[in-house]
Structure formats: C-alpha cells, structure tokens
Design a protein around this motif. Structure first.
Motif, PDB file in Angstrom:
ATOM      1  N   ASP A  56       0.831  -1.202   0.000  1.00 24.71           N
ATOM      2  CA  ASP A  56       0.000   0.000   0.000  1.00 24.71           C
ATOM      3  C   ASP A  56       0.868   1.255   0.000  1.00 24.71           C
ATOM      4  OD1 ASP A  56      -2.736  -1.203   0.345  1.00 24.71           O
ATOM      5  OD2 ASP A  56      -1.793  -1.998   2.149  1.00 24.71           O
ATOM      6  N   LYS A  75      -9.815   0.963   7.099  1.00 26.40           N
ATOM      7  CA  LYS A  75      -8.799   0.073   6.548  1.00 26.40           C
ATOM      8  C   LYS A  75      -8.297  -0.836   7.653  1.00 26.40           C
ATOM      9  CE  LYS A  75      -4.861   0.182   3.346  1.00 26.40           C
ATOM     10  NZ  LYS A  75      -5.615  -0.518   2.304  1.00 26.40           N
ATOM     11  N   LEU A  78      -2.707  -3.018   6.199  1.00 25.85           N
ATOM     12  CA  LEU A  78      -1.833  -2.062   5.544  1.00 25.85           C
ATOM     13  C   LEU A  78      -0.467  -2.694   5.362  1.00 25.85           C
ATOM     14  CD1 LEU A  78      -1.704   0.950   4.563  1.00 25.85           C
ATOM     15  CD2 LEU A  78      -0.597   1.436   6.755  1.00 25.85           C
TER      16      LEU A  78
END
Length: 331
Positions: free
Chosen positions: A224, A284, A287
């Motif tokens: 990411d 989210k 990550l």
C-alpha cells in the motif's frame, strides 16, 4: 445504509435500547434463558438475519474482519450440524457468523427452533437483525436492479418487502441487536458492529505488515505504501559492512547515525503518525508498507526494522519481514 437502533426502541443518536431482555451495557439474555456477552472476544456464534437489502453482506464482512468464519445463506436446519462440525462447545476456539434469511424459504421458520436447541448447549450466541425503512429498501433495489427474493409470480418489490417484513417479525423479536441501516453508510455499519461485538479499538484491529525489499529483485506488487531509501549512504561500499545485513548492529549503527537518516526518520515518522489515524477512520484493516533499497540487504532492512518498532511503540499491531535478505551475499 442508515442509523443504528435496536429492537423497536430506536434512539436517534444511535444508542442501543432493548426489547426488555437486554441490558444497555451490551450484556443480553435471550427469552430469559440464554445469557451472552458479545463484547470482549465476542460470542461463539452470531446469526445475522433481517431484511433483504439492509446490509447483511456488509455485516458478514465486518465479522470476517473480527476473525469469524462466515457462511452466507445457511438454512437454519444446518446450524446444529455446523456447530458440531466446527467442534464448538467442546473446547474449540473457532467462532462462526452465519447469515440466515428468507432465501432459505421453507427452511427459515426452523430458525427459532434451532436457537432453542443451541440454548441447551455450552455455547454463547447472539442474533443480529438488520433493518431499514421500506422506502430505503425500495430505493436500494431499484438502484441495484436486483430481484427481491420473495418477488414471485409478478409480485412487486414493495409487496415483497411487506411480505418479508411480516415473515421476519418473530426473528426480530428474539434478536439481541437490531440495527436500522436506513441512513447508515457501510463503514458506519461496520463500526457499529465492532462496538457491539468487541472491546478492541479500531487501532487494535489494524494489521500492519512492514517489509524490506531490494529493487534489483523487483518492486513489490502488493504494498500500500512504498518508501525508497536508496538516497541514504550505502553500507555496501564499506568493506567491513558489505557482507553483513541490516540486522547486524554495525550496519544499523552506520545507517541510523547518519544525519540524512535522522532527518528522514523525523519526517517519515511524522507522516506515519498523520496518515495512520486516517486509514483507521476510513475502515482500513490491513496495511502493507514496503521499504526498499538496491539489494534489500542493508538500508531497507535497517529502516524497515525502525519503522516496525515505531509502529509497535505507537500501539499498532505490526509484523516485520525481510523479503530479499536471504538473497544477500553474507559471511
């Protein structure tokens, strides 16, 4: 999606009230003979039901993020078999979340009987009912152009919604939690479910993978965030350090004591401290952060380790790996 309410007594501020058998602190009983606390680790079994189009799929995703094994469209008559297959109630630690709804047609009325059977087992469970206003459900069906599961023989969507609501009334009455999703965005629904079924904070549920890599072995495809540290002084050109790695103290000291590194770390950590709360607020849960140098042996390893330690000290759940360190030419 919409605001969260519970069992017919809907508060506009989203606080939960009950149908008379559930305490406001989240401890609940079902029909007076089954007590469960959906907080902390969460109940062993969660049965998700409710109106078609009210967000059951989104709810299932939320439970997946909480570590539940999820099954969609399970006929209620298979609940007991599923519990037995998973070894639940026998010391197993697997948790299940299942969606049972009127897609099961003639099997759905057995849901209440199956729950009564589970009452006699050493098993905690919770029933989550998702609802929304008729007008909102109609809008969602028109937007997605999907067929309502009860619309047979030319029945209109509105009629299907009314029929479904009547058939689900008993299930709504026994639900531990009812969430009205009429004006609740998908992300807010997930947050509401988390608040009901775990004491962990959003930060606790954020899983961060930090890894080092070497560009000469290929840039990562699944990161990411990628940070390139090839601008820092390279230990490779120091004869005593060339055959060591960033896991060796001598290499770490060489990299971290450079003024360039200190200036970079200050800004890098400030960036992380700024963006991490934003990622969490947006829901989210995973990550991946890649730290790259030329070979993935020295600088990237040192800075990936430092990044990992910074995140851990900040209270995040992080892991560290070094993708290309096994390819290094070391003593």
């Amino acid at each position: 999606m919409g605001t969260a309410t519970e069992n017919q007594n809907a508060n506009q501020n989203g606080n939960q009230t009950s149908n008379g058998n559930q305490a406001s602190n989240g401890n609940q009983t079902s029909n007076g003979n089954q007590t469960s606390n959906p907080m902390s680790a969460g109940p062993d079994l969660v049965v998700i039901t409710g109106m078609s189009g009210a967000g059951r799929t989104e709810a299932m995703h939320a439970f997946e993020d909480l570590g539940y094994f999820c099954i969609d469209n399970l006929p209620p008559t298979l609940l007991i078999n599923l519990v037995a297959l998973a070894g639940m109630g026998e010391g197993g630690n697997r948790r299940l979340a299942v969606v049972c709804d009127l897609r099961a047609r003639e099997f759905f009325p057995e849901l209440l009987n199956e729950l009564k059977r589970i009452d006699s087992m050493d098993l905690s469970y919770s029933v989550l009912f998702l609802d929304a206003s008729d007008s909102e459900l109609l809008t969602r069906y028109k937007t997605t152009r999907r067929r309502h599961p009860l619309c047979d023989g030319g029945m209109t969507i509105s009629a299907g919604i009314q029929k479904e609501r009547a058939l689900l009334n008993d299930a709504r009455e026994v639900a531990n939690f009812v969430i009205d999703t009429t004006a609740l965005p998908a992300q807010e629904l997930r947050k509401k479910i988390r608040s009901l079924y775990t004491e962990d904070s959003d930060q606790d549920d954020m899983n961060i993978s930090v890894f080092s890599f070497g560009y000469k072995h290929g840039a990562p495809l699944d990161a990411d965030i990628v940070i390139d540290v090839r601008f820092l002084p390279n230990p490779f050109y120091e004869p005593d350090l060339r055959t060591l790695t960033g896991l060796d103290e001598a290499v770490a000291s060489f990299v971290l004591e450079k003024d360039e590194t200190k200036a970079f770390q200050e800004k890098w950590y400030a960036l992380l401290d700024t963006i991490m709360p934003g990622y969490i607020a947006e829901g989210k849960r995973y990550l991946s952060i890649g730290v790259g140098c030329t070979g993935g042996q020295h600088r990237s390893v040192v800075l990936a380790q430092a990044t990992y330690e910074h995140l851990r000290e900040a209270g995040y759940r992080a892991t560290i790996t070094h993708r290309d360190i096994a390819l290094a030419e070391v003593n």
